[in-house]
Write a protein that holds these residues in place. Structure first.
Motif, PDB file in Angstrom:
ATOM      1  N   VAL A  90       0.862  -1.186   0.000  1.00  0.00           N
ATOM      2  CA  VAL A  90       0.000   0.000   0.000  1.00  0.00           C
ATOM      3  C   VAL A  90       0.894   1.230   0.000  1.00  0.00           C
ATOM      4  CG1 VAL A  90      -1.762   1.294   1.247  1.00  0.00           C
ATOM      5  CG2 VAL A  90      -1.833  -1.217   1.211  1.00  0.00           C
TER       6      VAL A  90
ATOM      7  N   VAL B 215      -2.377  -1.161  -3.933  1.00  0.00           N
ATOM      8  CA  VAL B 215      -3.414  -0.151  -3.718  1.00  0.00           C
ATOM      9  C   VAL B 215      -2.731   1.159  -3.366  1.00  0.00           C
ATOM     10  CG1 VAL B 215      -5.469   0.524  -2.410  1.00  0.00           C
ATOM     11  CG2 VAL B 215      -5.051  -1.892  -2.868  1.00  0.00           C
TER      12      VAL B 215
ATOM     13  N   LEU C  60      -3.200   4.846  -1.547  1.00  0.00           N
ATOM     14  CA  LEU C  60      -3.996   5.720  -0.691  1.00  0.00           C
ATOM     15  C   LEU C  60      -3.591   7.160  -0.998  1.00  0.00           C
ATOM     16  CD1 LEU C  60      -3.992   3.947   2.820  1.00  0.00           C
ATOM     17  CD2 LEU C  60      -5.715   3.837   1.007  1.00  0.00           C
TER      18      LEU C  60
ATOM     19  N   LEU D  48      -7.672   4.726  -3.388  1.00  0.00           N
ATOM     20  CA  LEU D  48      -8.638   5.138  -2.375  1.00  0.00           C
ATOM     21  C   LEU D  48      -8.344   6.578  -1.988  1.00  0.00           C
ATOM     22  CD1 LEU D  48      -9.137   2.212   0.206  1.00  0.00           C
ATOM     23  CD2 LEU D  48     -10.709   3.019  -1.546  1.00  0.00           C
TER      24      LEU D  48
ATOM     25  N   TYR E  43     -12.913   8.993   1.823  1.00  0.00           N
ATOM     26  CA  TYR E  43     -13.074   8.385   3.145  1.00  0.00           C
ATOM     27  C   TYR E  43     -12.560   9.360   4.192  1.00  0.00           C
ATOM     28  CZ  TYR E  43     -14.184   3.913   0.988  1.00  0.00           C
ATOM     29  OH  TYR E  43     -14.789   2.914   0.268  1.00  0.00           O
TER      30      TYR E  43
ATOM     31  N   MET F 120     -12.324   2.855   6.117  1.00  0.00           N
ATOM     32  CA  MET F 120     -11.301   2.945   5.082  1.00  0.00           C
ATOM     33  C   MET F 120     -10.526   1.627   4.955  1.00  0.00           C
ATOM     34  SD  MET F 120      -7.789   3.333   4.495  1.00  0.00           S
ATOM     35  CE  MET F 120      -7.102   4.022   5.994  1.00  0.00           C
ATOM     36  N   LEU F 121     -10.173   1.024   6.092  1.00  0.00           N
ATOM     37  CA  LEU F 121      -9.421  -0.228   6.068  1.00  0.00           C
ATOM     38  C   LEU F 121     -10.253  -1.365   5.492  1.00  0.00           C
ATOM     39  CD1 LEU F 121      -7.563   0.048   9.487  1.00  0.00           C
ATOM     40  CD2 LEU F 121      -6.504  -0.026   7.233  1.00  0.00           C
TER      41      LEU F 121
ATOM     42  N   LEU G 196     -10.054  -0.869   1.901  1.00  0.00           N
ATOM     43  CA  LEU G 196      -8.695  -1.146   1.434  1.00  0.00           C
ATOM     44  C   LEU G 196      -8.477  -2.642   1.241  1.00  0.00           C
ATOM     45  CD1 LEU G 196      -5.737  -0.203   0.933  1.00  0.00           C
ATOM     46  CD2 LEU G 196      -5.372  -0.467   3.397  1.00  0.00           C
TER      47      LEU G 196
ATOM     48  N   LYS H 188      -9.949  -4.256  -1.796  1.00  0.00           N
ATOM     49  CA  LYS H 188      -9.324  -3.945  -3.078  1.00  0.00           C
ATOM     50  C   LYS H 188      -7.999  -4.670  -3.295  1.00  0.00           C
ATOM     51  CE  LYS H 188     -11.505   0.559  -3.733  1.00  0.00           C
ATOM     52  NZ  LYS H 188     -12.274   0.111  -4.917  1.00  0.00           N
TER      53      LYS H 188
END
Length: 454
Positions: A6, A96, A98, A134, A161, A174-175, A178, A181
């Motif tokens: 991430v 992913v 953020l 995200l 988010y 949010m987690l 996450l 995804k």
């Protein structure tokens, strides 16, 4: 199975470091103090609903190098290029992304620029899966701020988010999104080869050593530090034993790491240590052992991996009959938490003693897998207790009743005692030394676990 990566992306002061610390569960994302050495943390590991993943901060993108809070000039070609390089790197490397924005200050031109790059990247396939993004509106500490995050829909990256990284509020939603995804986890094919990672600072000769071991030019060799960016696997068979050599990017101290591509290179090096059975810690003989060499040794120890210290460029050292011994003593002093490691002095340039590297690594791997019979182990433990009793401040003595090896890789011993709290760190080190004196375990760490006997 590989842990997902991430990447935290965003302009400065949006709270990336705070969110990094929140997700990784640390108060300080940089320093981790453990007896024996201090290690710089270059990436974090997090877990949510049983799913582990790695977090890496790509660094804030500052439109004004002077640090002044001047209006953004989006016409600056250098700034746009810097944004594009960092954002696209995150897209290429992460599973992913953020994208952090600031709910208190609202949307900024820098947010729009980064958002535009990430939004366009969703249409770029180029033969590989494009990671989802995200949108995280940080610093949403009040109901009013959480209600105002609707303006971030302008970025075209879906629902924002809202959360507060500093207080930890609203991070759960949010987690959850996450984890959903993350790419499907696939079971990797079984590989029975012995994994040997070649690790060390930049420009110590890791690639040269790999080429010498393989006998051909597999990787780029250059005097410029940081030439190797990826962890490169090379397969070979040595004395009927299949081996995978992993050449890695040099690991620098955190403050000297270039934001962006080099951070991902270091992350891959850390993962190479995790995946390896044995690590070859390459040290530059000319520069001598440094604090950063001890940092890397600490990483290896953190993962309970076996290690061989390889002192390269030995041909460039002026020597007398005492040079090698004094060098060994210095290494033992600096790596005092790894007194069990073998040390080799080589020259990858001219091949001096390179033929000892793989045999030594294989010997260390054999030691790592060794099993000790319970009777012999108990003889050593009871003899150690007879020689030296462990006493606490209360005057109570640690009584050891029975010991057994519960696993190998790494060797792990369970000792049944009257009270595990009476086992001081120094006494555990004493027992480890007694076990090594009798059984060796060259180059590999051993675990001692205490359990109360009912």
């Amino acid at each position: 199975m590989k842990r997902p990566i991430v990447a935290l992306v965003g302009r400065p002061n949006v709270g990336k470091s705070t969110l990094y610390n929140r997700l990784s569960g640390t108060r300080d994302a940089i320093v981790d103090d453990i007896p024996g050495t201090t290690r710089d943390r270059l990436y974090g590991r997090a877990e949510w609903t049983g799913v582990e993943f790695d977090i890496i901060d790509t660094g804030g993108i500052d439109p004004d190098p002077s640090g002044q809070k001047s209006p953004l000039s989006i016409g600056s070609a250098d700034f746009v290029d810097e944004i594009r390089d960092q954002a696209m790197l995150a897209v290429q490397e992460a599973d992913v992304v953020l994208f952090l924005v600031d709910a208190m200050s609202g949307i900024t031109p820098a947010d729009r620029e980064i958002g535009s790059i990430l939004r366009k990247s969703q249409k770029i396939v180029d033969g590989k899966r494009i990671p989802p993004v995200l949108l995280v509106a940080n610093k949403a500490d009040s109901d009013r701020q959480r209600q105002n995050v609707h303006e971030f829909y302008e970025l075209g990256l879906g629902d924002p988010y809202p959360l507060s990284a500093i207080h930890g509020t609203e991070t759960g939603d949010m987690l959850d999104a996450l984890v959903e995804k993350f790419p499907p986890q696939t079971v990797e094919e079984t590989d029975d080869s012995i994994k040997i990672a070649i690790v060390g600072k930049p420009n110590v000769g890791k690639s040269s050593l790999l080429n010498r071991l393989v006998g051909e030019e597999r990787v780029i060799v250059s005097d410029i530090a940081g030439t190797t960016r990826d962890a490169i696997d090379t397969h070979l068979v040595f004395e009927d034993t299949p081996i995978t050599l992993i050449d890695t990017a040099g690991i620098r101290r955190r403050g000297k790491i270039i934001p962006g591509v080099e951070k991902f290179s270091v992350l891959r090096s850390m993962r190479a240590i995790e995946d390896a059975d044995v690590s070859l810690l390459v040290i530059d003989a000319v520069d001598g052992i440094s604090t950063q060499d001890a940092h890397i040794a600490g990483y290896i120890l953190d993962e309970w991996k076996s290690v061989v210290v390889v002192v390269n460029k030995w041909d460039a050292i002026e020597k007398d009959s005492f040079t090698m011994q004094s060098y060994i003593e210095k290494i033992r002093n600096e790596l005092n938490f790894m007194a069990y490691v073998p040390i080799l002095f080589i020259s990858a340039k001219n091949g001096q003693r390179v033929d000892q590297v793989l045999p030594t690594a294989l010997t260390v791997q054999e030691e790592r897998l060794a099993r000790i019979t319970t009777s012999k182990l108990n003889d050593v433990i009871h003899d150690a207790q007879d020689k030296h009793h462990a006493t606490s401040k209360t005057g109570r003595s640690l009584q050891m009743y029975y010991a057994t090896q519960v696993r190998s890789d790494p060797p792990t011993f369970m000792i049944y005692v009257n009270d595990p709290k009476l086992a001081h760190f120094s006494y555990t080190r004493y027992l480890e030394n007694q076990i090594r004196k009798e059984f060796g375990f060259i180059g590999t760490p051993i675990r001692i676990v205490y359990k109360a006997r009912r």
